[in-house]
Scaffold this motif. Structure first.
Motif, short mmCIF file in Angstrom:
data_model
loop_
_atom_site.label_atom_id
_atom_site.label_comp_id
_atom_site.label_asym_id
_atom_site.label_seq_id
_atom_site.Cartn_x
_atom_site.Cartn_y
_atom_site.Cartn_z
N ALA A 1 57.88 96.69 77.93
CA ALA A 1 58.70 95.59 77.34
C ALA A 1 58.10 95.33 75.93
CB ALA A 1 58.66 94.17 78.38
N ARG A 2 56.98 95.23 75.93
CA ARG A 2 56.40 94.98 74.34
C ARG A 2 56.74 96.19 73.52
NH1 ARG A 2 50.93 94.54 75.71
NH2 ARG A 2 50.56 96.58 75.50
N LEU A 3 56.79 97.46 73.83
CA LEU A 3 57.12 98.76 73.11
C LEU A 3 58.57 98.34 72.85
CD1 LEU A 3 56.16 101.90 74.53
CD2 LEU A 3 55.57 101.32 72.47
N LEU A 4 59.52 98.12 73.74
CA LEU A 4 60.71 97.91 73.19
C LEU A 4 61.07 96.55 72.23
CD1 LEU A 4 62.54 98.34 76.83
CD2 LEU A 4 63.07 99.96 74.84
N ARG A 5 60.16 95.56 72.48
CA ARG A 5 60.36 94.51 71.35
C ARG A 5 59.83 94.93 69.92
NH1 ARG A 5 57.57 91.75 75.70
NH2 ARG A 5 55.54 91.69 74.26
N GLU A 6 58.76 95.81 69.73
CA GLU A 6 58.00 95.99 68.80
C GLU A 6 58.33 97.44 67.72
OE1 GLU A 6 54.10 95.36 69.78
OE2 GLU A 6 54.25 93.21 70.01
N VAL B 1 61.18 103.28 69.76
CA VAL B 1 61.43 103.45 71.27
C VAL B 1 62.83 102.89 71.57
CG1 VAL B 1 60.64 102.49 73.56
CG2 VAL B 1 59.17 103.49 71.56
N ARG B 2 63.17 101.79 70.77
CA ARG B 2 64.43 100.91 71.13
C ARG B 2 65.75 101.75 70.69
NH1 ARG B 2 62.60 96.59 68.57
NH2 ARG B 2 63.80 96.78 66.69
N ALA B 3 65.51 102.60 69.95
CA ALA B 3 66.68 103.31 69.36
C ALA B 3 66.79 104.67 70.44
CB ALA B 3 66.58 103.99 68.06
N GLY B 4 65.57 105.10 70.68
CA GLY B 4 65.47 106.14 71.74
C GLY B 4 66.23 105.87 73.25
N PHE B 5 65.93 104.67 73.62
CA PHE B 5 66.47 104.35 74.71
C PHE B 5 67.97 104.08 74.57
CE2 PHE B 5 62.80 103.20 77.13
CZ PHE B 5 63.12 103.00 78.46
N ARG B 6 68.40 103.55 73.69
CA ARG B 6 70.19 103.47 73.36
C ARG B 6 70.53 105.00 73.19
NH1 ARG B 6 73.28 99.57 69.06
NH2 ARG B 6 75.39 100.27 69.72
N LEU B 7 69.88 105.66 72.53
CA LEU B 7 70.44 107.08 72.33
C LEU B 7 70.42 107.88 73.71
CD1 LEU B 7 68.86 108.10 69.13
CD2 LEU B 7 71.22 107.85 69.43
N SER B 8 69.54 107.92 74.48
CA SER B 8 69.37 108.79 75.51
C SER B 8 70.23 108.11 76.60
CB SER B 8 67.74 108.96 76.07
OG SER B 8 67.35 107.58 76.50
N CYS B 9 70.54 107.03 76.78
CA CYS B 9 71.23 106.37 77.75
C CYS B 9 72.90 106.08 77.54
CB CYS B 9 70.59 105.03 77.79
SG CYS B 9 68.94 104.88 78.63
N ALA B 10 73.25 106.41 76.25
CA ALA B 10 74.65 106.45 75.94
C ALA B 10 75.34 107.47 76.61
CB ALA B 10 74.69 106.70 74.34
N ASP B 11 76.82 107.38 76.63
CA ASP B 11 77.60 108.26 77.26
C ASP B 11 77.80 109.45 76.47
OD1 ASP B 11 78.18 106.52 79.28
OD2 ASP B 11 79.95 105.62 78.35
N ASP B 12 77.63 109.57 75.10
CA ASP B 12 77.49 110.71 74.32
C ASP B 12 76.36 111.44 74.02
OD1 ASP B 12 76.40 108.68 72.74
OD2 ASP B 12 77.95 108.82 71.03
N TRP C 1 68.63 92.23 76.46
CA TRP C 1 67.73 92.01 75.21
C TRP C 1 68.62 91.84 74.01
CZ3 TRP C 1 66.10 94.59 70.83
CH2 TRP C 1 65.03 94.05 70.17
N ARG C 2 69.49 92.90 73.99
CA ARG C 2 70.18 93.33 72.74
C ARG C 2 71.11 92.01 72.19
NH1 ARG C 2 69.83 98.01 70.96
NH2 ARG C 2 69.10 99.74 72.22
N ASP C 3 71.24 91.17 73.23
CA ASP C 3 72.06 89.71 72.80
C ASP C 3 71.23 88.85 72.98
OD1 ASP C 3 74.72 90.86 72.75
OD2 ASP C 3 74.88 90.90 74.90
N ASN C 4 70.22 88.78 73.58
CA ASN C 4 69.10 87.47 73.64
C ASN C 4 67.68 88.15 73.88
OD1 ASN C 4 67.54 85.40 74.30
ND2 ASN C 4 69.05 84.51 75.60
N GLY C 5 66.98 88.01 72.67
CA GLY C 5 65.47 88.40 72.71
C GLY C 5 64.65 87.87 73.73
N GLU C 6 65.02 87.04 74.70
CA GLU C 6 64.26 86.25 75.50
C GLU C 6 64.18 87.23 76.80
OE1 GLU C 6 61.92 83.46 77.46
OE2 GLU C 6 62.44 83.65 75.45
N TRP C 7 64.94 88.05 76.98
CA TRP C 7 65.12 89.01 78.19
C TRP C 7 63.96 89.96 78.37
CZ3 TRP C 7 67.89 88.08 82.46
CH2 TRP C 7 69.11 87.22 82.30
N LEU C 8 63.30 90.35 77.09
CA LEU C 8 62.19 91.11 77.18
C LEU C 8 60.82 90.40 76.74
CD1 LEU C 8 63.29 94.46 75.70
CD2 LEU C 8 62.55 94.16 78.00
#
Length: 216
Positions: free
Chosen positions: A94-99, A103-114, A167-174
């Motif tokens: 969670a700290r990695l994804l926040r900071e 890492v955040r972009a990698g998660f978004r890319l690897s989990c995308a439909d494309d 978290w993408r809509d509300n930072g409190e989630w992470l």
């Protein structure tokens, strides 16, 4: 500065710039011109390092995957038992994804439909969860049998990955508080009564840098 050092700095700048573009706009809407401009380099310099946008995205995913594995290894080396380690690793993720924008972009890319590569950070995380739960079973910490362990693994993965999406809509989630609340709910389902008393949903001090969150 040597030519190799300049090339390394340029590549690092391009990776961070690309991560910012992918994190903000996704793969389809991110452009190479925007990535090079954000990095402060020419389009020619970008193409020296990366053949096309797919190659840039793959590099971002690989960097994110390396960061996730490195963090998991560090936390694993400090563990007291497998269940505590799983909670500690979740806090670290969670700290990695926040900071860490890469890492955040990698998660978004690897989990995308494309997604264009075989990498999947969600699968990496699922493997980590399954390994820790298997170790917890060997240590006699789990309150369920092997069949129930699979259900628990899916629950842990779905819950923790869900935090990244929300978290993408509300930072409190992470936030540490939210992750602590998640483990306060999950641990009683996972652990035997004997082991539960020794587990800390807020994460152990060695793994969280003493960044504590009130549990009560």
């Amino acid at each position: 500065m040597t030519k190799q050092e300049r090339a390394t700095r340029t590549r690092d700048a391009l990776l961070r710039s690309a991560a910012e573009e992918f994190d903000r706009y996704g793969y389809a809407l991110a452009t190479l011109s925007a990535i090079s401009a954000r990095a402060g380099v020419s389009p020619g310099a970008l193409h020296f390092h990366f053949e096309n946008k797919a190659a840039v995205a793959e590099a971002v995913e690989q960097e994110a995957c390396a960061a996730l594995r490195r963090t998991a290894r560090i936390v694993y080396g400090r563990r007291s038992n497998a269940l505590q380690n799983l909670a500690d690793t979740t806090h670290a993720l969670a700290r990695l994804l926040r900071e860490d924008i890469v890492v955040r972009a990698g998660f978004r890319l690897s989990c995308a439909d494309d997604s264009r590569t075989e990498l999947s950070l969600r699968q990496e995380w699922q493997s980590c969860v399954q390994q820790r739960l298997a170790e917890a079973a060997d240590e006699g910490l789990l309150a369920v049998d092997a069949g129930g362990r699979q259900d628990l693994a899916r629950t842990v993965v779905a819950s923790t990955i869900g935090l990244e999406t929300l978290w993408r809509d509300n930072g409190e989630w992470l936030s540490p508080r939210t992750v602590t609340g998640l483990w306060r709910t999950l641990l009683p389902m996972l652990a035997t009564p004997e082991s539960l008393a020794g587990l800390d949903p807020a994460g152990s001090p060695a793994a969280t840098g003493d960044a504590r969150v009130p549990v009560g």
